[in-house]
Design a protein around this motif. Structure first.
Motif, PDB file in Angstrom:
ATOM      1  N   ASP A 201      49.875 -13.564  44.872  1.00 63.44           N
ATOM      2  CA  ASP A 201      49.400 -12.445  45.683  1.00 63.44           C
ATOM      3  C   ASP A 201      48.109 -12.912  46.367  1.00 63.44           C
ATOM      4  O   ASP A 201      47.061 -13.014  45.731  1.00 63.44           O
ATOM      5  CB  ASP A 201      49.135 -11.240  44.766  1.00 63.44           C
ATOM      6  N   ARG A 202      48.226 -13.210  47.655  1.00 62.11           N
ATOM      7  CA  ARG A 202      47.113 -13.847  48.357  1.00 62.11           C
ATOM      8  C   ARG A 202      45.910 -12.924  48.521  1.00 62.11           C
ATOM      9  O   ARG A 202      44.812 -13.375  48.826  1.00 62.11           O
ATOM     10  CB  ARG A 202      47.582 -14.425  49.690  1.00 62.11           C
ATOM     11  N   ALA A 203      46.132 -11.626  48.324  1.00 58.05           N
ATOM     12  CA  ALA A 203      45.006 -10.680  48.374  1.00 58.05           C
ATOM     13  C   ALA A 203      44.078 -10.895  47.174  1.00 58.05           C
ATOM     14  O   ALA A 203      42.930 -10.480  47.192  1.00 58.05           O
ATOM     15  CB  ALA A 203      45.531  -9.252  48.387  1.00 58.05           C
ATOM     16  N   ARG A 204      44.608 -11.540  46.123  1.00 56.90           N
ATOM     17  CA  ARG A 204      43.783 -11.771  44.929  1.00 56.90           C
ATOM     18  C   ARG A 204      42.956 -13.052  45.030  1.00 56.90           C
ATOM     19  O   ARG A 204      42.195 -13.373  44.132  1.00 56.90           O
ATOM     20  CB  ARG A 204      44.677 -11.826  43.683  1.00 56.90           C
TER      21      ARG A 204
END
Lengths: 121, 423
Positions: free
Chosen positions: B267-270
């Motif tokens: 999850d690239r938002a993390r």
């Protein structure tokens, strides 16, 4: 100043190098020794005869017991050594690197227990 | 050092300990000429801090307080136990003025200690262990857990390395410019290994996981110190950028259940946007400099990955071109294996498998993982499962094992009977 043993381990069972290689090595070691003396790092050095000429002396009941041949039955035996004076390990390693080039083999660097300057302690 | 958060001062001491231990030991080693004596003196000073700070309050310059106190405690100690070494050290100490140290001198001390810990006359294991002990201030049990080495072995490595430094006369100095090409690589490797030791097992459970996370943080801290001390060495900055970009993704490597999440599924938002931005800025500055080296190229590869908004948008051609460059700089089978992963994305799994099968890496776990993935994609489930089995035989870490077992099941082959079944 510290003192370091620069030991050369030789496989005496291996075939000796060709005559011209040997001559080159003698000349290189002599030139290296000369530079060592001039730099003040020289303490002592020498080449050793083959291990067959070794005698081990033990003491049993106060009497010497002699054995023919080297103490350790290993393939590589001490073939020669230098004792050099150097300010620290880096300086000793630099000398050892030149020694390794001259004698065409690995050189083992081992520090002596006491600093030469602390002899009075 | 106590880490009890019960008293806020104890917490403050622990914080100062982590931040200042390396600096204090480095400076005291220069003043005393002996690492073990320096460690004892710094330890004394921290014990005193735990006694005094709760009443007197934390001093405005805690690091300076520790160094000054350690120096005074060392003099007291020498007067009590007067051996030859200690007399020498006392003589050296009494000739140093008791005044705050200049910032420049403190930095040089840290560099000296780092280069001493990473002296090429010490084995790589000894270098890593000693760096964690002296610069990171980690205790022996922590280091042992983090490096997955028995505690006795770790303790022995520390004792032997310190004895060799003393007996062999390893100099306490920063190498000259001419020596750096030989002396810098082991320092960079040690910092990199500290990071990977933490990273490879950062999914480990409980307290172990915490220690591993500390290793990553310590490696990034050391890389930052190095970059600050040697801002003109491109590879130093390359290492910093590499670690920043790896660390930016650390949180996303674990799913909510603690399972390992591969890059393509993260999850690239993390990802930590600040670390990504900082890493990218360093990489851009290095590109302008145009003096590439292995760490810089690895950082550039990570920059390409962290530049993609989704896994599908990854510029694999760029990654492959960078791996070509890395392989030219460091032609090792491990680099060739990583390049093959990029090749599979650009040219398909078949040519990549041909490259992988030509590599001689039978004992290297990632080799079997990559083979398994490629075989799976090519529709050879039985062979893929066998490759996962081989990889599992070489994996000790529980989180990684769970991940590989899951992948083996996903590949759709009937399980060989041993090992867990789906569901």
């Amino acid at each position: 100043m510290k003192q370091y043993l620069l030991a050369v381990h030789t496989d005496f069972a291996a075939a000796p190098p060709a005559e011209d290689v040997m001559q080159q090595m003698f000349a290189d070691v002599e030139a290296f020794n000369q530079r060592l003396r001039e730099s003040g790092a020289w303490v002592f050095a020498g080449g050793l005869t083959p291990p067959e000429s070794t005698t081990v002396v033990r003491t049993q009941d106060g009497r010497a017991v002699l054995t023919d041949g080297p103490y350790a039955e290993t393939k590589e035996q001490l073939g020669g050594f230098w004792v050099v004076r150097a300010p620290d390990l880096d300086a000793a390693l630099e000398i050892a690197q030149r020694a390794s080039v001259a004698c065409q083999g690995p050189v083992e660097v081992r520090p002596f227990q006491d600093d030469a300057d602390d002899a009075e302690d | 050092m106590a880490s009890s958060a019960a008293a806020p001062v104890a917490g403050a001491v622990a914080g100062v300990f982590r931040a200042e231990h390396g600096r204090a030991v480095a400076t005291l080693t220069r003043l005393l000429g002996d690492i073990t004596l320096a460690e004892e003196a710094v330890q004394d000073a921290f014990v005193l801090a735990l006694e005094r700070w709760p009443e007197a309050g934390v001093p405005p310059n805690p690091g300076g307080w520790i160094v000054t106190t350690a120096r005074r405690r060392a003099i007291d100690r020498f007067r009590r136990e007067s051996t030859r070494d200690r007399r020498h050290a006392e003589a050296a100490l009494l000739h140093t003025p008791d005044e705050p140290l200049e910032v420049g001198a403190v930095r040089d001390d840290q560099l000296r200690l780092l280069f001493t810990c990473c002296h090429p006359a010490l084995s790589t294991e000894a270098q890593v262990t000693l760096t964690l002990r002296l610069l990171g201030g980690l205790e022996t049990p922590q280091i042992a857990r983090a490096l997955l080495v028995p505690e006795a072995t770790t303790a022995q490595r520390i004792v032997r390395a310190k004895r060799k430094i003393k007996d062999a006369g390893v100099p306490y100095r920063v190498p000259t410019e001419a020596e750096l090409p030989d002396r810098l690589p082991p320092v960079l490797l040690v910092v990199y290994l500290v990071y990977t030791a933490g990273h490879s097992a950062s999914g480990a459970a409980g307290g172990e996981g915490l220690v591993q996370a500390e290793l990553c943080a310590e490696a990034v801290r050391l890389a930052r110190v190095l970059a600050e001390l040697m801002p003109d060495e491109p590879e130093v900055l390359g290492l910093l950028a590499l670690l920043l970009l790896l660390d930016a993704r650390r949180a996303a490597r674990r799913g909510p259940d603690g399972a390992l999440v591969p890059l393509s599924e993260q999850d690239r938002a993390r990802w930590d946007a600040a670390l990504v931005a900082e890493g990218h800025a360093v990489v851009r500055a290095l590109l302008r400099r145009g003096a590439p080296g292995p760490y810089q190229v690895q950082a550039a590869i990570q920059a390409v990955h962290t530049d993609a908004a989704t896994a599908a948008q990854t510029d694999w051609r760029q990654v492959l071109a960078l791996y070509d460059q890395l392989l030219a700089l460091t032609p090792t089978p491990v680099v060739a294996l990583n390049r093959a992963v990029a090749l599979a994305e650009v040219a398909g799994p078949e040519p990549a498998l041909a490259v992988v099968d030509a590599l001689d890496l039978p004992g290297y776990q990632p080799f079997h993982v990559v083979r398994a993935e490629l075989l799976g994609r090519l529709g050879h489930p039985a062979e893929a499962a066998r490759a996962y089995e081989r990889a599992l035989e070489l994996t000790a870490n529980a989180v990684e094992r769970a991940h590989l077992q899951r992948r083996r099941v996903q590949v759709g082959a009937p399980s060989g009977g041993e090992g867990p079944r789906p569901g």
